[in-house]
Every structure is written in C-alpha cells, then in structure tokens.
Design a protein around this motif. Structure first.
Motif, PDB file in Angstrom:
ATOM      1  N   LEU A   1       0.804  -1.216   0.000  1.00  0.00           N
ATOM      2  CA  LEU A   1       0.000   0.000   0.000  1.00  0.00           C
ATOM      3  C   LEU A   1       0.840   1.270   0.000  1.00  0.00           C
ATOM      4  O   LEU A   1       0.300   2.370  -0.012  1.00  0.00           O
ATOM      5  CB  LEU A   1      -0.927   0.008   1.227  1.00  0.00           C
ATOM      6  CG  LEU A   1      -1.962  -1.098   1.288  1.00  0.00           C
ATOM      7  CD1 LEU A   1      -2.723  -1.038   2.601  1.00  0.00           C
ATOM      8  CD2 LEU A   1      -2.918  -0.994   0.113  1.00  0.00           C
ATOM      9  N   HIS A   2       2.153   1.107   0.035  1.00  0.00           N
ATOM     10  CA  HIS A   2       3.063   2.255   0.110  1.00  0.00           C
ATOM     11  C   HIS A   2       2.734   3.125   1.320  1.00  0.00           C
ATOM     12  O   HIS A   2       2.720   4.357   1.237  1.00  0.00           O
ATOM     13  CB  HIS A   2       3.027   3.076  -1.174  1.00  0.00           C
ATOM     14  CG  HIS A   2       3.429   2.306  -2.385  1.00  0.00           C
ATOM     15  ND1 HIS A   2       4.730   1.952  -2.631  1.00  0.00           N
ATOM     16  CD2 HIS A   2       2.699   1.795  -3.408  1.00  0.00           C
ATOM     17  CE1 HIS A   2       4.791   1.265  -3.755  1.00  0.00           C
ATOM     18  NE2 HIS A   2       3.564   1.143  -4.244  1.00  0.00           N
ATOM     19  N   ALA A   3       2.444   2.475   2.432  1.00  0.00           N
ATOM     20  CA  ALA A   3       2.054   3.185   3.650  1.00  0.00           C
ATOM     21  C   ALA A   3       3.131   4.162   4.096  1.00  0.00           C
ATOM     22  O   ALA A   3       2.813   5.258   4.567  1.00  0.00           O
ATOM     23  CB  ALA A   3       1.743   2.191   4.766  1.00  0.00           C
ATOM     24  N   ARG A   4       4.385   3.797   3.931  1.00  0.00           N
ATOM     25  CA  ARG A   4       5.483   4.684   4.342  1.00  0.00           C
ATOM     26  C   ARG A   4       5.404   6.018   3.606  1.00  0.00           C
ATOM     27  O   ARG A   4       5.547   7.076   4.187  1.00  0.00           O
ATOM     28  CB  ARG A   4       6.819   4.000   4.074  1.00  0.00           C
ATOM     29  CG  ARG A   4       8.013   4.824   4.477  1.00  0.00           C
ATOM     30  CD  ARG A   4       9.312   4.057   4.167  1.00  0.00           C
ATOM     31  NE  ARG A   4      10.454   4.708   4.719  1.00  0.00           N
ATOM     32  CZ  ARG A   4      11.097   5.726   4.135  1.00  0.00           C
ATOM     33  NH1 ARG A   4      10.671   6.190   2.987  1.00  0.00           N
ATOM     34  NH2 ARG A   4      12.145   6.271   4.709  1.00  0.00           N
ATOM     35  N   ASP A   5       5.132   5.948   2.315  1.00  0.00           N
ATOM     36  CA  ASP A   5       5.054   7.174   1.514  1.00  0.00           C
ATOM     37  C   ASP A   5       3.827   8.001   1.859  1.00  0.00           C
ATOM     38  O   ASP A   5       3.887   9.230   1.859  1.00  0.00           O
ATOM     39  CB  ASP A   5       5.077   6.823   0.027  1.00  0.00           C
ATOM     40  CG  ASP A   5       6.395   6.175  -0.370  1.00  0.00           C
ATOM     41  OD1 ASP A   5       7.452   6.738  -0.035  1.00  0.00           O
ATOM     42  OD2 ASP A   5       6.367   5.105  -0.999  1.00  0.00           O
ATOM     43  N   VAL A   6       2.728   7.342   2.158  1.00  0.00           N
ATOM     44  CA  VAL A   6       1.517   8.058   2.556  1.00  0.00           C
ATOM     45  C   VAL A   6       1.733   8.751   3.899  1.00  0.00           C
ATOM     46  O   VAL A   6       1.347   9.909   4.089  1.00  0.00           O
ATOM     47  CB  VAL A   6       0.302   7.102   2.610  1.00  0.00           C
ATOM     48  CG1 VAL A   6      -0.910   7.784   3.207  1.00  0.00           C
ATOM     49  CG2 VAL A   6      -0.014   6.561   1.223  1.00  0.00           C
ATOM     50  N   VAL A   7       2.393   8.066   4.822  1.00  0.00           N
ATOM     51  CA  VAL A   7       2.675   8.658   6.132  1.00  0.00           C
ATOM     52  C   VAL A   7       3.659   9.817   5.991  1.00  0.00           C
ATOM     53  O   VAL A   7       3.494  10.864   6.636  1.00  0.00           O
ATOM     54  CB  VAL A   7       3.204   7.589   7.118  1.00  0.00           C
ATOM     55  CG1 VAL A   7       3.730   8.215   8.394  1.00  0.00           C
ATOM     56  CG2 VAL A   7       2.098   6.584   7.435  1.00  0.00           C
ATOM     57  N   LEU A   8       4.674   9.667   5.137  1.00  0.00           N
ATOM     58  CA  LEU A   8       5.604  10.777   4.902  1.00  0.00           C
ATOM     59  C   LEU A   8       4.869  11.985   4.310  1.00  0.00           C
ATOM     60  O   LEU A   8       5.133  13.124   4.703  1.00  0.00           O
ATOM     61  CB  LEU A   8       6.749  10.350   3.982  1.00  0.00           C
ATOM     62  CG  LEU A   8       7.864   9.552   4.638  1.00  0.00           C
ATOM     63  CD1 LEU A   8       8.808   8.983   3.581  1.00  0.00           C
ATOM     64  CD2 LEU A   8       8.638  10.423   5.615  1.00  0.00           C
ATOM     65  N   LEU A   9       3.963  11.748   3.381  1.00  0.00           N
ATOM     66  CA  LEU A   9       3.181  12.845   2.802  1.00  0.00           C
ATOM     67  C   LEU A   9       2.334  13.529   3.872  1.00  0.00           C
ATOM     68  O   LEU A   9       2.333  14.766   3.984  1.00  0.00           O
ATOM     69  CB  LEU A   9       2.290  12.336   1.673  1.00  0.00           C
ATOM     70  CG  LEU A   9       1.312  13.361   1.088  1.00  0.00           C
ATOM     71  CD1 LEU A   9       2.049  14.550   0.481  1.00  0.00           C
ATOM     72  CD2 LEU A   9       0.404  12.705   0.071  1.00  0.00           C
ATOM     73  N   ALA A  10       1.627  12.739   4.665  1.00  0.00           N
ATOM     74  CA  ALA A  10       0.798  13.313   5.734  1.00  0.00           C
ATOM     75  C   ALA A  10       1.655  14.095   6.719  1.00  0.00           C
ATOM     76  O   ALA A  10       1.296  15.208   7.118  1.00  0.00           O
ATOM     77  CB  ALA A  10       0.020  12.218   6.449  1.00  0.00           C
ATOM     78  N   GLY A  11       2.787  13.547   7.099  1.00  0.00           N
ATOM     79  CA  GLY A  11       3.691  14.240   8.022  1.00  0.00           C
ATOM     80  C   GLY A  11       4.214  15.536   7.432  1.00  0.00           C
ATOM     81  O   GLY A  11       4.262  16.570   8.116  1.00  0.00           O
ATOM     82  N   ARG A  12       4.595  15.504   6.144  1.00  0.00           N
ATOM     83  CA  ARG A  12       5.075  16.727   5.489  1.00  0.00           C
ATOM     84  C   ARG A  12       3.996  17.794   5.482  1.00  0.00           C
ATOM     85  O   ARG A  12       4.259  18.968   5.765  1.00  0.00           O
ATOM     86  CB  ARG A  12       5.489  16.437   4.043  1.00  0.00           C
ATOM     87  CG  ARG A  12       6.782  15.697   3.894  1.00  0.00           C
ATOM     88  CD  ARG A  12       7.312  15.634   2.466  1.00  0.00           C
ATOM     89  NE  ARG A  12       6.448  16.080   1.415  1.00  0.00           N
ATOM     90  CZ  ARG A  12       5.876  15.291   0.496  1.00  0.00           C
ATOM     91  NH1 ARG A  12       6.058  13.992   0.540  1.00  0.00           N
ATOM     92  NH2 ARG A  12       5.130  15.807  -0.456  1.00  0.00           N
ATOM     93  N   LEU A  13       2.780  17.402   5.150  1.00  0.00           N
ATOM     94  CA  LEU A  13       1.680  18.373   5.097  1.00  0.00           C
ATOM     95  C   LEU A  13       1.364  18.946   6.475  1.00  0.00           C
ATOM     96  O   LEU A  13       1.164  20.158   6.622  1.00  0.00           O
ATOM     97  CB  LEU A  13       0.441  17.731   4.483  1.00  0.00           C
ATOM     98  CG  LEU A  13       0.556  17.356   3.000  1.00  0.00           C
ATOM     99  CD1 LEU A  13      -0.677  16.591   2.541  1.00  0.00           C
ATOM    100  CD2 LEU A  13       0.807  18.579   2.136  1.00  0.00           C
ATOM    101  N   LEU A  14       1.340  18.087   7.483  1.00  0.00           N
ATOM    102  CA  LEU A  14       1.048  18.566   8.837  1.00  0.00           C
ATOM    103  C   LEU A  14       2.156  19.470   9.369  1.00  0.00           C
ATOM    104  O   LEU A  14       1.877  20.495   9.999  1.00  0.00           O
ATOM    105  CB  LEU A  14       0.838  17.377   9.776  1.00  0.00           C
ATOM    106  CG  LEU A  14      -0.443  16.568   9.534  1.00  0.00           C
ATOM    107  CD1 LEU A  14      -0.419  15.285  10.360  1.00  0.00           C
ATOM    108  CD2 LEU A  14      -1.670  17.400   9.835  1.00  0.00           C
ATOM    109  N   LEU A  15       3.408  19.098   9.126  1.00  0.00           N
ATOM    110  CA  LEU A  15       4.514  19.925   9.602  1.00  0.00           C
ATOM    111  C   LEU A  15       4.587  21.262   8.878  1.00  0.00           C
ATOM    112  O   LEU A  15       4.923  22.286   9.474  1.00  0.00           O
ATOM    113  CB  LEU A  15       5.848  19.184   9.436  1.00  0.00           C
ATOM    114  CG  LEU A  15       6.173  18.124  10.467  1.00  0.00           C
ATOM    115  CD1 LEU A  15       7.363  17.285  10.018  1.00  0.00           C
ATOM    116  CD2 LEU A  15       6.454  18.765  11.821  1.00  0.00           C
ATOM    117  N   SER A  16       4.266  21.263   7.604  1.00  0.00           N
ATOM    118  CA  SER A  16       4.404  22.509   6.840  1.00  0.00           C
ATOM    119  C   SER A  16       3.230  23.462   7.026  1.00  0.00           C
ATOM    120  O   SER A  16       3.375  24.671   6.820  1.00  0.00           O
ATOM    121  CB  SER A  16       4.579  22.192   5.354  1.00  0.00           C
ATOM    122  OG  SER A  16       3.426  21.584   4.842  1.00  0.00           O
ATOM    123  N   LEU A  17       2.093  22.939   7.427  1.00  0.00           N
ATOM    124  CA  LEU A  17       0.885  23.762   7.553  1.00  0.00           C
ATOM    125  C   LEU A  17       1.107  25.000   8.409  1.00  0.00           C
ATOM    126  O   LEU A  17       0.730  26.114   8.027  1.00  0.00           O
ATOM    127  CB  LEU A  17      -0.264  22.930   8.135  1.00  0.00           C
ATOM    128  CG  LEU A  17      -1.557  23.684   8.418  1.00  0.00           C
ATOM    129  CD1 LEU A  17      -2.178  24.178   7.120  1.00  0.00           C
ATOM    130  CD2 LEU A  17      -2.526  22.802   9.173  1.00  0.00           C
TER     131      LEU A  17
END
Length: 167
Positions: free
Chosen positions: A10-26
């Motif tokens: 499911l490429h969970a690592r990449d989805v979590v990295l994307l979510a983390g990037r978005l949350l940190l950058s917000l």
C-alpha cells in the motif's frame, strides 16, 4: 500476508511521509501567509520584539518557501533543515520565559517541530513528492540515451527511489 508486506504493498510509508510533510508545513505556510497579508501589523509587532523589517521579510520568505518546499516535496530535506533551525532559533530567542506556562509550551512546541523537521530531513520526502515526479520525467527523457558505466554503480535512494552515485 504480514502487516509489513501489506504496508509495503500500500506504500504506507510514503503516505505517512506525505501526511507528516503536510502537517509539519501547515503551520509555516499559514503563518507566512498571515504575516504577508497583515504586513504592517506584523511589522509593528516584530518591532516591539526588536525584529526589524529585513528580518521579518526573510522570515516570511523562509516560512512560505521552505513550508511549500516541505509540503510539495521539492528539495524537502533542505526546507526541513531550514525550518528546523528556524524553530530552534525561535525557541531560544523568543520563548525563554519559563515562568510563564504559555512561553514554556511554545518553547516545547518549537523543539518538537524542530525534531520532526530533522527526522523528515533524514527520511526524505518519499515517493509522493514533486521531486520524485521530476526525477521520473528526467529519467524518461535521459533514460533512452544514458548507459550505466560498469565502474559507477547507481543505487536507489532509500527515501525516494531516486538514483544517486554512492558517496
């Protein structure tokens, strides 16, 4: 199928990295936009803290530029390092009155965000990033004419799958 195999599929690592990037950058994109759209008020508030206009402009540029860099995954490692250092400086310069519970909370939040940014800098932006798309496009145009030399091995980068020469 094990949980690890399922996560890989499911490429969970990449989805979590994307979510983390978005949350940190917000927080940085939002604050940069607020400072830019309410510049005169921000200028007065910063002057009260001893921060001049050139540093305010640099702060806005850093928050917007590095914040979007992290969110979109364009040179996200550099953006994350810049924002991590910014958080450490903000904590140590503006949130040192530990007698105030509010200031202590801001100090701790800045340290936590800096830690997240440094982890992101090490992990990279993952496959769901603009950098990944640009590399794939470049490989598509260069791939037909490029041949690998036997003396230079190319290995995929752990976080993005981007190929790079070993260091």
């Amino acid at each position: 199928m094990t949980p690890t195999e399922l996560a890989e599929k499911l490429h969970a690592r990449d989805v979590v990295l994307l979510a983390g990037r978005l949350l940190l950058s917000l927080i940085f994109v939002h604050e940069g936009m607020q400072l830019a759209t309410h510049f005169e008020g921000a200028q007065k508030a910063m002057a009260a803290l001893g921060v001049g206009t050139p540093l305010l402009i640099a702060t806005i540029a850093l928050q917007l530029g590095a914040g979007l860099s992290v969110a979109l995954g364009i040179l996200a490692r550099l953006g994350a390092i810049g924002l991590g250092l910014f958080c450490l400086m903000t904590a140590s310069l503006f949130h040192t009155n530990f007698a105030s519970q509010n200031e202590l909370l801001h100090f701790e939040k800045d340290l936590a965000i800096a830690g997240g940014m440094f982890i992101l800098a090490l992990a990279g932006s993952g496959r769901l990033s603009v950098d990944r798309v640009l590399v794939a496009m470049r490989k598509g145009t260069d791939g037909a004419s490029a041949t690998a030399d036997a003396t230079t091995t190319v290995e995929p980068h752990l976080s993005t799958g981007v190929t790079s020469l070993p260091v």
